[in-house]
Design a protein around this motif. Structure first.
Motif, PDB file in Angstrom:
ATOM      1  N   SER A 113     132.933 -81.933 -26.498  1.00 48.03           N
ATOM      2  CA  SER A 113     132.724 -80.944 -25.437  1.00 48.03           C
ATOM      3  C   SER A 113     133.664 -79.755 -25.615  1.00 48.03           C
ATOM      4  CB  SER A 113     132.952 -81.588 -24.064  1.00 48.03           C
ATOM      5  OG  SER A 113     132.013 -82.605 -23.817  1.00 48.03           O
ATOM      6  N   THR A 114     133.181 -78.572 -25.215  1.00 49.20           N
ATOM      7  CA  THR A 114     133.996 -77.361 -25.281  1.00 49.20           C
ATOM      8  C   THR A 114     134.359 -76.847 -23.898  1.00 49.20           C
ATOM      9  OG1 THR A 114     131.971 -76.022 -25.460  1.00 49.20           O
ATOM     10  CG2 THR A 114     133.046 -76.672 -27.518  1.00 49.20           C
ATOM     11  N   ASP A 115     133.934 -77.543 -22.840  1.00 43.69           N
ATOM     12  CA  ASP A 115     134.353 -77.190 -21.488  1.00 43.69           C
ATOM     13  C   ASP A 115     135.480 -78.150 -21.077  1.00 43.69           C
ATOM     14  OD1 ASP A 115     133.012 -79.545 -21.070  1.00 43.69           O
ATOM     15  OD2 ASP A 115     131.625 -78.769 -19.559  1.00 43.69           O
ATOM     16  N   GLY A 116     135.598 -78.455 -19.814  1.00 42.23           N
ATOM     17  CA  GLY A 116     136.663 -79.343 -19.366  1.00 42.23           C
ATOM     18  C   GLY A 116     136.288 -80.809 -19.347  1.00 42.23           C
ATOM     19  N   SER A 117     135.171 -81.176 -19.996  1.00 39.02           N
ATOM     20  CA  SER A 117     134.694 -82.557 -19.927  1.00 39.02           C
ATOM     21  C   SER A 117     135.665 -83.557 -20.542  1.00 39.02           C
ATOM     22  CB  SER A 117     133.336 -82.689 -20.621  1.00 39.02           C
ATOM     23  OG  SER A 117     132.338 -81.959 -19.945  1.00 39.02           O
ATOM     24  N   ALA A 118     136.293 -83.190 -21.657  1.00 40.61           N
ATOM     25  CA  ALA A 118     137.190 -84.135 -22.338  1.00 40.61           C
ATOM     26  C   ALA A 118     138.353 -84.522 -21.433  1.00 40.61           C
ATOM     27  CB  ALA A 118     137.703 -83.518 -23.635  1.00 40.61           C
ATOM     28  N   ALA A 119     138.990 -83.529 -20.825  1.00 42.18           N
ATOM     29  CA  ALA A 119     140.109 -83.813 -19.920  1.00 42.18           C
ATOM     30  C   ALA A 119     139.636 -84.580 -18.700  1.00 42.18           C
ATOM     31  CB  ALA A 119     140.782 -82.508 -19.502  1.00 42.18           C
ATOM     32  N   LEU A 120     138.450 -84.268 -18.220  1.00 45.65           N
ATOM     33  CA  LEU A 120     137.917 -84.963 -17.054  1.00 45.65           C
ATOM     34  C   LEU A 120     137.655 -86.436 -17.370  1.00 45.65           C
ATOM     35  CD1 LEU A 120     137.052 -84.733 -14.138  1.00 45.65           C
ATOM     36  CD2 LEU A 120     134.815 -83.896 -14.910  1.00 45.65           C
ATOM     37  N   CYS A 121     137.134 -86.720 -18.554  1.00 41.73           N
ATOM     38  CA  CYS A 121     136.932 -88.118 -18.969  1.00 41.73           C
ATOM     39  C   CYS A 121     138.252 -88.878 -18.932  1.00 41.73           C
ATOM     40  CB  CYS A 121     136.345 -88.176 -20.378  1.00 41.73           C
ATOM     41  SG  CYS A 121     134.603 -87.703 -20.504  1.00 41.73           S
ATOM     42  N   ASP A 122     139.299 -88.251 -19.465  1.00 43.29           N
ATOM     43  CA  ASP A 122     140.608 -88.904 -19.475  1.00 43.29           C
ATOM     44  C   ASP A 122     141.132 -89.131 -18.063  1.00 43.29           C
ATOM     45  OD1 ASP A 122     140.703 -89.027 -22.240  1.00 43.29           O
ATOM     46  OD2 ASP A 122     141.733 -87.107 -22.448  1.00 43.29           O
ATOM     47  N   ALA A 123     140.918 -88.150 -17.183  1.00 46.22           N
ATOM     48  CA  ALA A 123     141.399 -88.280 -15.812  1.00 46.22           C
ATOM     49  C   ALA A 123     140.663 -89.388 -15.068  1.00 46.22           C
ATOM     50  CB  ALA A 123     141.231 -86.948 -15.075  1.00 46.22           C
ATOM     51  N   ILE A 124     139.365 -89.490 -15.286  1.00 42.17           N
ATOM     52  CA  ILE A 124     138.575 -90.543 -14.637  1.00 42.17           C
ATOM     53  C   ILE A 124     139.048 -91.914 -15.114  1.00 42.17           C
ATOM     54  CG2 ILE A 124     136.260 -91.553 -14.473  1.00 42.17           C
ATOM     55  CD1 ILE A 124     135.208 -88.603 -14.651  1.00 42.17           C
TER      56      ILE A 124
END
Length: 329
Positions: free
Chosen positions: A43-54
């Motif tokens: 992903s090039t949006d904030g999805s990667a960080a969001l996955c980690d946060a979840i």
């Protein structure tokens, strides 16, 4: 942590706007003996960080990251992780869609009661307003023999998607998921899994909420590979169908030819696909009077009509396709 009975695999690519709603619906499952594997596919949006946060906020969730390789590779990576976790069953969810609270529990009960390695349910669609969750059924319809294969090809309630189904870990393999297609890969994966299964338990409720986006499919790009992959899937289905299902598979194949021609005709740049359209018309014409194809008694009248119009009144049919044909968006 409870054992991982079910692994829910969610491929994620630039889904930041919808991912939290998706994972909230998974977290709210009444059946909670699951692990959810979020596979960030470059992903090039904030999805990667969001996955980690979840994953950091709920130990039932696991985040994986890979370069952008496509949905099939992401699902396969999730399946490998599910195997590491010892999951006995696999489910899938797209990162912008939602589960009914009873999705996992209802399908799990169906496979346990039936002894079948496969269960599925209906889905509904929405754009902004999430559909109300109707009560889940107490039982399931059992499709055995070749009935489940026929339903996969022709019953829209079963659908081609991986996301409204539950699969035994002994049934679904990485080779089924990563089958070489970029389009209709889910259909081919399901066909191979359904072929290997003695039947399917069908739960008659909208257990999966499929989000439709505002952009119409008619305005999206239509890569030539999409046309080629869909034909390849239909050819394999026709070639590998069991003898009792051959007539049904032939009807499905011919319907796919007609459908793909209509998809080209509905586009403003249809002229760019003149080679593909010519090949489809040749195949449709060759089967027009064939009792296994164009004269197949299982072929819907609407498809026979569409085939006739494609061959004999192409300009009028092109206008009709552009004006009336609609797809899941």
């Amino acid at each position: 942590m409870k054992p991982c009975e079910i692994a829910v695999i969610v491929p994620v690519h630039n889904a930041e706007a919808f991912l939290t709603a998706c994972t909230d619906a998974i977290a709210a499952q009444k059946f909670d003996t699951f692990r959810c594997i979020l596979v960030d596919d470059g992903s090039t949006d904030g999805s990667a960080a969001l996955c980690d946060a979840i994953a950091a906020g709920d130990q039932r969730f696991v985040a994986l990251h890979q370069p952008n390789c496509g949905v099939s590779t992401a699902r396969t990576a999730g399946l490998r992780k599910a195997q590491e976790l010892g999951a006995l069953w696999y489910a899938f969810c797209d990162a912008d869609d939602l589960y009914h609270p009873d999705f996992l529990g209802t399908l799990y009960t169906a496979v346990q009661n039936s002894g079948l390695p496969l269960a599925c349910c209906r889905y509904d669609t929405f754009t902004d307003t999430i559909p109300a969750n109707a009560p889940a059924p107490a039982g399931a319809e059992l499709l055995r023999g070749t009935a489940h294969l026929d339903a996969l090809l022709h019953n829209q309630a079963i659908d081609y998607g991986l996301w409204n189904k539950l699969y035994s870990a002994e049934l679904l393999t990485s080779e089924m998921l990563n089958n070489g297609l970029a389009y209709n890969e889910d259909l081919l994966a399901n066909w191979r899994a359904f072929l290997a299964a003695p039947g399917c338990a069908f739960c008659d409720f909208a257990g999966y909420h499929y989000r439709q986006h505002a952009a119409s499919a008619s305005h999206r790009t239509l890569p030539p590979q999409s046309l080629d992959d869909q034909r390849r899937a239909a050819v394999e289905i026709r070639a590998t169908a069991p003898a009792p299902l051959q007539q049904s598979a032939n009807a499905f194949y011919y319907e796919k030819l007609v459908y793909l021609a209509s998809m080209i005709l509905r586009r403003a740049n249809a002229e760019d696909y003149r080679v593909q359209l010519y090949e489809l018309r040749v195949a449709i014409k060759a089967g027009e009077h064939d009792p296994a194809l164009g004269r197949n008694p299982l072929l819907p009248r609407s498809i026979r009509f569409s085939a006739f119009m494609t061959l004999h009144t192409p300009r009028l049919w092109q206008w009709a396709c552009r004006k009336f044909l609609k797809d899941r968006q």
